[in-house]
Design a protein around this motif. Structure first.
Motif, PDB file in Angstrom:
ATOM      1  N   LEU A  13     -16.864   0.209  38.043  1.00 20.26           N
ATOM      2  CA  LEU A  13     -18.077   0.389  37.613  1.00 20.26           C
ATOM      3  C   LEU A  13     -18.584   1.006  38.996  1.00 20.26           C
ATOM      4  N   SER A  14     -18.256   0.979  39.917  1.00 20.76           N
ATOM      5  CA  SER A  14     -19.087   1.179  41.338  1.00 20.76           C
ATOM      6  C   SER A  14     -18.481   2.608  41.590  1.00 20.76           C
ATOM      7  N   SER A  15     -17.482   3.346  40.948  1.00 19.56           N
ATOM      8  CA  SER A  15     -16.913   4.516  41.435  1.00 19.56           C
ATOM      9  C   SER A  15     -16.824   5.510  40.312  1.00 19.56           C
ATOM     10  N   LEU A  16     -17.870   5.561  39.316  1.00 20.65           N
ATOM     11  CA  LEU A  16     -17.994   6.401  38.518  1.00 20.65           C
ATOM     12  C   LEU A  16     -18.733   7.551  38.584  1.00 20.65           C
ATOM     13  N   THR A  17     -18.478   8.265  39.776  1.00 20.98           N
ATOM     14  CA  THR A  17     -19.183   9.609  39.896  1.00 20.98           C
ATOM     15  C   THR A  17     -18.261  10.632  38.931  1.00 20.98           C
ATOM     16  N   PRO A  18     -18.713  11.705  38.965  1.00 21.50           N
ATOM     17  CA  PRO A  18     -17.884  12.799  37.964  1.00 21.50           C
ATOM     18  C   PRO A  18     -16.718  13.080  38.605  1.00 21.50           C
ATOM     19  N   ALA A  19     -16.652  13.134  39.990  1.00 20.43           N
ATOM     20  CA  ALA A  19     -15.562  13.479  40.814  1.00 20.43           C
ATOM     21  C   ALA A  19     -14.554  12.272  40.306  1.00 20.43           C
ATOM     22  N   ALA A  20     -14.796  10.941  40.443  1.00 22.81           N
ATOM     23  CA  ALA A  20     -13.975   9.963  40.251  1.00 22.81           C
ATOM     24  C   ALA A  20     -13.325  10.008  38.691  1.00 22.81           C
ATOM     25  N   VAL A  21     -14.474  10.247  37.777  1.00 26.82           N
ATOM     26  CA  VAL A  21     -13.807  10.361  36.339  1.00 26.82           C
ATOM     27  C   VAL A  21     -12.804  11.409  36.411  1.00 26.82           C
ATOM     28  N   VAL A  22     -12.982  12.568  36.736  1.00 23.98           N
ATOM     29  CA  VAL A  22     -11.955  13.427  36.866  1.00 23.98           C
ATOM     30  C   VAL A  22     -10.639  13.163  37.298  1.00 23.98           C
ATOM     31  N   THR A  23     -10.845  12.551  38.532  1.00 20.25           N
ATOM     32  CA  THR A  23      -9.408  12.218  39.311  1.00 20.25           C
ATOM     33  C   THR A  23      -8.679  11.157  38.361  1.00 20.25           C
ATOM     34  N   THR A  24      -9.423  10.171  37.843  1.00 19.38           N
ATOM     35  CA  THR A  24      -8.981   9.187  37.015  1.00 19.38           C
ATOM     36  C   THR A  24      -8.145   9.771  35.720  1.00 19.38           C
ATOM     37  N   LEU A  25      -8.912  10.630  35.041  1.00 17.86           N
ATOM     38  CA  LEU A  25      -8.203  11.316  33.861  1.00 17.86           C
ATOM     39  C   LEU A  25      -7.015  12.153  34.123  1.00 17.86           C
ATOM     40  N   ARG A  26      -7.254  12.791  35.321  1.00 20.59           N
ATOM     41  CA  ARG A  26      -6.014  13.692  35.776  1.00 20.59           C
ATOM     42  C   ARG A  26      -4.648  12.932  36.166  1.00 20.59           C
ATOM     43  N   ALA A  27      -5.132  11.869  36.697  1.00 18.55           N
ATOM     44  CA  ALA A  27      -3.862  11.083  37.133  1.00 18.55           C
ATOM     45  C   ALA A  27      -3.423  10.186  35.804  1.00 18.55           C
ATOM     46  N   ALA A  28      -4.096  10.039  34.658  1.00 19.99           N
ATOM     47  CA  ALA A  28      -3.705   9.618  33.783  1.00 19.99           C
ATOM     48  C   ALA A  28      -2.881  10.717  32.774  1.00 19.99           C
ATOM     49  N   GLY A  29      -2.784  11.955  33.169  1.00 18.76           N
ATOM     50  CA  GLY A  29      -2.173  12.956  32.407  1.00 18.76           C
ATOM     51  C   GLY A  29      -2.807  13.826  31.652  1.00 18.76           C
ATOM     52  N   CYS A  30      -4.381  13.772  31.739  1.00 18.84           N
ATOM     53  CA  CYS A  30      -5.124  14.695  30.790  1.00 18.84           C
ATOM     54  C   CYS A  30      -5.049  16.042  31.510  1.00 18.84           C
ATOM     55  N   VAL A  31      -4.595  17.013  30.676  1.00 17.57           N
ATOM     56  CA  VAL A  31      -4.322  18.243  31.175  1.00 17.57           C
ATOM     57  C   VAL A  31      -5.888  19.125  31.327  1.00 17.57           C
ATOM     58  N   PHE A  32      -6.721  18.839  30.383  1.00 14.98           N
ATOM     59  CA  PHE A  32      -8.395  19.377  30.587  1.00 14.98           C
ATOM     60  C   PHE A  32      -9.388  18.113  31.095  1.00 14.98           C
ATOM     61  N   ALA A  33      -8.873  17.374  32.155  1.00 16.36           N
ATOM     62  CA  ALA A  33      -9.503  16.330  32.702  1.00 16.36           C
ATOM     63  C   ALA A  33     -10.939  16.888  32.847  1.00 16.36           C
ATOM     64  N   GLU A  34     -11.338  17.912  33.419  1.00 15.91           N
ATOM     65  CA  GLU A  34     -12.785  18.301  34.013  1.00 15.91           C
ATOM     66  C   GLU A  34     -13.580  18.443  32.527  1.00 15.91           C
ATOM     67  N   ASP A  35     -13.096  19.246  31.459  1.00 14.92           N
ATOM     68  CA  ASP A  35     -13.536  18.806  30.292  1.00 14.92           C
ATOM     69  C   ASP A  35     -13.926  17.572  29.407  1.00 14.92           C
ATOM     70  N   GLU A  36     -13.049  16.882  29.871  1.00 13.99           N
ATOM     71  CA  GLU A  36     -12.936  15.484  29.110  1.00 13.99           C
ATOM     72  C   GLU A  36     -13.855  14.760  29.819  1.00 13.99           C
ATOM     73  N   ALA A  37     -13.967  14.924  31.080  1.00 15.76           N
ATOM     74  CA  ALA A  37     -14.868  13.991  31.990  1.00 15.76           C
ATOM     75  C   ALA A  37     -16.347  14.579  31.516  1.00 15.76           C
TER      76      ALA A  37
END
Length: 271
Positions: A13-37
Motif C-alpha cells: 500500500l505504501s508503494s503504489l505510485t504509477p511507476a510502481a504499478v507499471v513495474t509490478t505489472l511488467r514483472a508479472a508478464g503484462c505486455v501492455f503494462a503502462e496501459d493496464e496501469a
C-alpha cells in the motif's frame, strides 16, 4: 502472466505510485503494462482498492475481470468473474451483422456470454428487438445488465430451448458466438482463458464444431426469409463450418479480416 501471489514484485500500500504499478505489472508478464496501469489507477477509488486490483492482475486474473468491464465496439461491457471476455476480433462479426440490418430487426444472440454482441448490435442498429440466451447462469446475470438499456430479454438454457416459440420464423439476425476450440486444445489457451473463463464458453468438442452443428441444424426454423446466421470460427474449420451451414438448409459464405485475424461464417435463409 507467471507471477504468484507471493511474488516479491507484488505491491504494498505504501508503494503504489504509477511507476510502481507499471513495474509490478511488467514483472508479472503484462505486455501492455503502462496501459493496464492507467486503467487500474483510474478505476480504483483508493490505494487499498488499487493494491487489491493490482494483486488480482498479478496472480493472473484477466484485466477485464479485475476492472469489471471490457471495451467492445466502443461500449463498456460489464464482465463478471468467470464470464467469457469478448474479444476484439469479434467486433468484425458485429460489423458483418450490422451493415445490412434494418431498423427494427429481430435479433437473437445465442451463447451470448456477457451479451456483448447483442448490446453492440443494438447500439449500431435502431430499435432492434433483442433476445439472448446462454446456458451459464453467471453469463445470464451479466448479459441482463448489459442489454437492459435497449430492452433486450435474456433467457437461461441450452441454445434455442429457452427462447419464446413465437420467435420461430421471425429472426432477422441470429448471432451465435459458439465455443469452437477443440477439447484437446483448451489446455493450450492462455491462462486467463483456460483458468478464469467458463469451460462451456470455450470447449467446442472433439473438432471444435459440436455446438455449431447443433446451432446450424435448427437455425432455418428460427430465421425469417432472408434472415442470416452469423458465427465466428477458425480458418482451418471453415470448410467444415460451411458444410454444416449448408446441411442446415442455409446458403453459406465466409468473410475474413486479416488485421483482426477474424473469420465469420454467414448462412442465409432463402426468401
Amino acid at each position: 502472466m507467471s507471477a504468484s501471489p507471493s511474488s516479491p514484485a507484488s505491491p504494498s500500500l505504501s508503494s503504489l505510485t504509477p511507476a510502481a504499478v507499471v513495474t509490478t505489472l511488467r514483472a508479472a508478464g503484462c505486455v501492455f503494462a503502462e496501459d493496464e496501469a492507467e486503467l487500474l489507477i483510474s478505476a480504483a477509488h483508493d490505494p487499498a482498492e488499487l493494491a487489491a486490483m493490482v494483486e488480482r492482475r498479478v496472480i493472473g486474473l484477466p484485466l477485464e475481470h479485475v476492472l469489471g468491464w471490457a471495451e467492445f465496439c466502443g461500449l463498456r461491457i460489464a464482465v463478471d468473474a468467470g464470464v467469457f471476455v469478448p474479444r476484439r476480433r469479434t467486433e468484425f462479426l458485429v460489423r458483418q451483422a450490422a451493415e445490412p440490418a434494418d431498423p427494427g430487426a429481430v435479433v437473437v444472440d445465442l451463447c451470448c456470454g456477457s451479451g456483448a454482441l447483442g448490446a453492440a448490435l443494438g447500439a449500431a442498429v435502431e430499435d432492434v428487438e433483442l433476445y439472448a440466451a446462454d446456458i451459464d447462469p453467471a453469463a445470464v446475470r451479466c448479459a441482463r445488465r448489459n442489454i437492459a438499456g435497449i430492452g433486450g430479454e435474456v433467457y437461461e438454457g441450452d441454445l434455442y430451448a429457452p427462447l419464446p416459440v413465437a420467435l420461430r420464423g421471425r429472426v432477422d439476425v441470429l448471432l451465435a458466438n459458439v465455443p469452437y476450440v477443440p477439447t484437446e486444445e483448451v489446455g493450450l489457451l492462455p491462462p486467463e482463458a483456460r483458468i478464469h473463463e467458463a469451460r462451456v464458453a470455450l470447449d467446442g468438442g472433439a473438432d471444435g464444431l459440436d455446438v455449431l452443428r447443433r446451432v446450424t441444424a435448427d437455425a432455418a426454423r428460427w430465421l425469417a426469409p432472408g434472415g442470416r446466421l452469423l458465427f465466428e470460427t477458425s480458418e482451418r474449420q471453415v470448410p467444415y463450418a460451411l458444410e454444416a451451414v449448408a446441411d442446415g438448409g442455409l446458403v453459406p459464405r465466409s468473410v475474413s479480416d486479416d488485421e483482426l485475424y477474424a473469420t465469420v461464417i454467414i448462412g442465409t435463409r432463402q426468401a
